[in-house]
Scaffold this active site. Sequence first.
Site, short mmCIF file in Angstrom:
data_model
loop_
_atom_site.label_atom_id
_atom_site.label_comp_id
_atom_site.label_asym_id
_atom_site.label_seq_id
_atom_site.Cartn_x
_atom_site.Cartn_y
_atom_site.Cartn_z
N LYS A 279 2.66 -78.67 22.23
CA LYS A 279 4.24 -78.23 22.29
C LYS A 279 4.92 -78.11 20.91
O LYS A 279 4.31 -78.77 20.07
CB LYS A 279 4.92 -79.34 22.98
CG LYS A 279 4.69 -79.53 24.54
CD LYS A 279 5.56 -80.72 25.13
CE LYS A 279 5.26 -81.15 26.75
NZ LYS A 279 5.58 -79.77 27.50
N ARG A 353 -0.37 -82.31 37.00
CA ARG A 353 -0.98 -82.06 38.15
C ARG A 353 -2.39 -82.50 37.99
O ARG A 353 -3.09 -82.79 39.08
CB ARG A 353 -0.89 -80.50 38.34
CG ARG A 353 -1.52 -79.55 37.39
CD ARG A 353 -1.05 -78.23 37.42
NE ARG A 353 0.41 -77.96 36.85
CZ ARG A 353 0.86 -76.85 36.50
NH1 ARG A 353 0.51 -75.83 37.22
NH2 ARG A 353 2.05 -77.03 35.95
N1 BES Z 1 5.99 -82.84 31.36
C1 BES Z 1 5.98 -81.15 31.10
C2 BES Z 1 7.24 -80.58 32.04
C3 BES Z 1 8.52 -80.54 31.49
C4 BES Z 1 8.81 -79.85 30.45
C5 BES Z 1 9.50 -81.50 31.90
C6 BES Z 1 10.07 -80.00 29.59
C7 BES Z 1 10.57 -81.61 31.34
C8 BES Z 1 11.05 -80.89 30.30
C9 BES Z 1 4.72 -80.75 31.92
O1 BES Z 1 3.39 -81.34 31.61
C10 BES Z 1 4.57 -79.53 31.11
O2 BES Z 1 4.23 -79.33 30.01
N2 BES Z 1 4.58 -78.32 32.06
C11 BES Z 1 4.61 -76.99 31.55
C12 BES Z 1 3.40 -76.42 32.52
C13 BES Z 1 3.09 -75.04 32.06
C14 BES Z 1 1.99 -75.04 30.89
C15 BES Z 1 2.43 -74.23 33.14
C16 BES Z 1 5.71 -76.34 31.18
O3 BES Z 1 6.73 -76.61 32.46
O4 BES Z 1 5.98 -75.62 30.25
MN MN Z 2 2.63 -81.14 29.67
#
Ligand code: BES
Ligand code: MN
Length: 497
Positions: A279, A353
């Site tokens: 990230k 997931r």
């Molecule tokens: N924990 C995150 C989702 C999230 C992001 C929650 C920001 C709250 C605030 C999750 O694990 C994630 O990173 N999801 C990705 C999925 C994508 C790679 C398909 C996302 O939402 O960017």
């Molecule tokens: Mn994530």
Amino acid sequence: MKTMNYTLQTNNLLDTESDCICLPIFSDQSLCKSGQEINDACAQIITKAITRYDISGDAGKAFTLSIDNQNYSRIVLVGFGDSKKISTETLKKSVNALSSQIIDTNIKNLCIAFNDVSAELKHEQVIRETITTIEGGRYCFDQFKTKKSPESQLSEISFQCDASKKAVGDSSISLANAQVKGMNIAKDLGNLPGNICTPSYLAEQAQALADNSSNFSVKILEEADMEALNMGAFLSVSKGSTEPGKLIILEYKGGKKEDAPHILVGKGITFDTGGISLKPGASMDEMKYDMCGAASVMGTMSAIAELQPKLNIVSIIASAENMPAGNASKPGDIVTSASGITIEILNTDAEGRLVLCDALTYAEQYKPASVVDIATLTGACIVALGHCTSAVMGNNDSVVTELLDAGKQASDKAWQLPIWDDYQEQIDSPFADIQNIGGKGAGSITAACFLSRFTKEYPWAHLDIAGTAWVSGGKNKGATGRPVPLLLQYLLNKEVS
Ligand code: BES
Ligand code: MN
Ligand code: ZN
């Protein structure tokens, strides 16, 4: 933080002894019945003050009057807006305005006379929301501050209550107390930093909850146990971290032996760096909140421990840390989940997931009556619904509807998104059975589609709480304790139906 003692009082308000009485006032500057009575008994002091100071009855306004009465010396007039349109949202605003009048005073006890505030909102609902809102304002996470916030003097709040409503009022106080305690547990777990709240820490907290409550038992699956169960999806996430992943199972038996349990499954990523699909740095600290699904499950189970409903409930927390490392999963890796379904990991940041799917497969052995998973699963959910509303998706209309209804009842709202079959092809993979991301568009839905592949054996729904579990940035930054109210209400509704 000291606990507040909430009680009911069924005396006539005129005879009530208290440091302060709280009365509703409406936007046309009218009072409710009990307000009128006090006004008449005290030479119209309230209506005179309303005119003199032009006191507003709008929701969010409150005004303190000094009064020379043998039983109390202050009255707080709490604005409720239009008396015909009082919702739980207005009530929250009004109670926050009331709290702001009390803070920093030497008031030790308070009597709230909101019993005839609204014809539509039942008094028991008013009591529950009032307590939840007051306690929401009192919550403070200062365990890492060397200088603690000062304790307030207020320690007792009574609700004026018709004698005929005593029993419902009392159970409403117990429900609110249990809910607040559960929300505070969820907030504390969420706010704790990733170096303290690890999967092992969550496992210890679950153990402690089981040890201190009746009808609870706990089981912790270690990584070796998960290997034996072929949980290749879960392990692909935890393997890059030096913190061992845990599958934490709490079982509550309040129902008959043969009753099929209701299951809650929580995402417990104690820190989500994104893994090799790292990230960006800005706000990455907020990924300590990526275990808020698990935290809400723990909070709900603590409320269940207090209330002891006649139900069987199982909670499963899938907890791991998602880190980049030499041995971490890479984009393109293919793993086999406990269900046998093979998964191509195209993005290591879609890790929620991956841990959930193996937990959902583990749930099958209970032959559950329903399964609800709770997860901070997708940033896309915040784009779709913002921070007020959780998303619900599922394979069973009645589970979905019951969650939506529970959200309304507990004023912890959710809204359904569709998981039509049309979306399923977005997770087709050229190399494995499925891939862990769905490409452009409908990110929350394709995440739910992924989970739906593992939940075919039982009625299931998924709550995406990415937007509702914490307040991001600013001085109010922190976990919200949601969706404990929704989950608790959902479960308690099962007891009566
Ligand atoms: N924990 C995150 C989702 C999230 C992001 C929650 C920001 C709250 C605030 C999750 O694990 C994630 O990173 N999801 C990705 C999925 C994508 C790679 C398909 C996302 O939402 O960017
Ligand atoms: Mn994530
Ligand atoms: Zn995550």
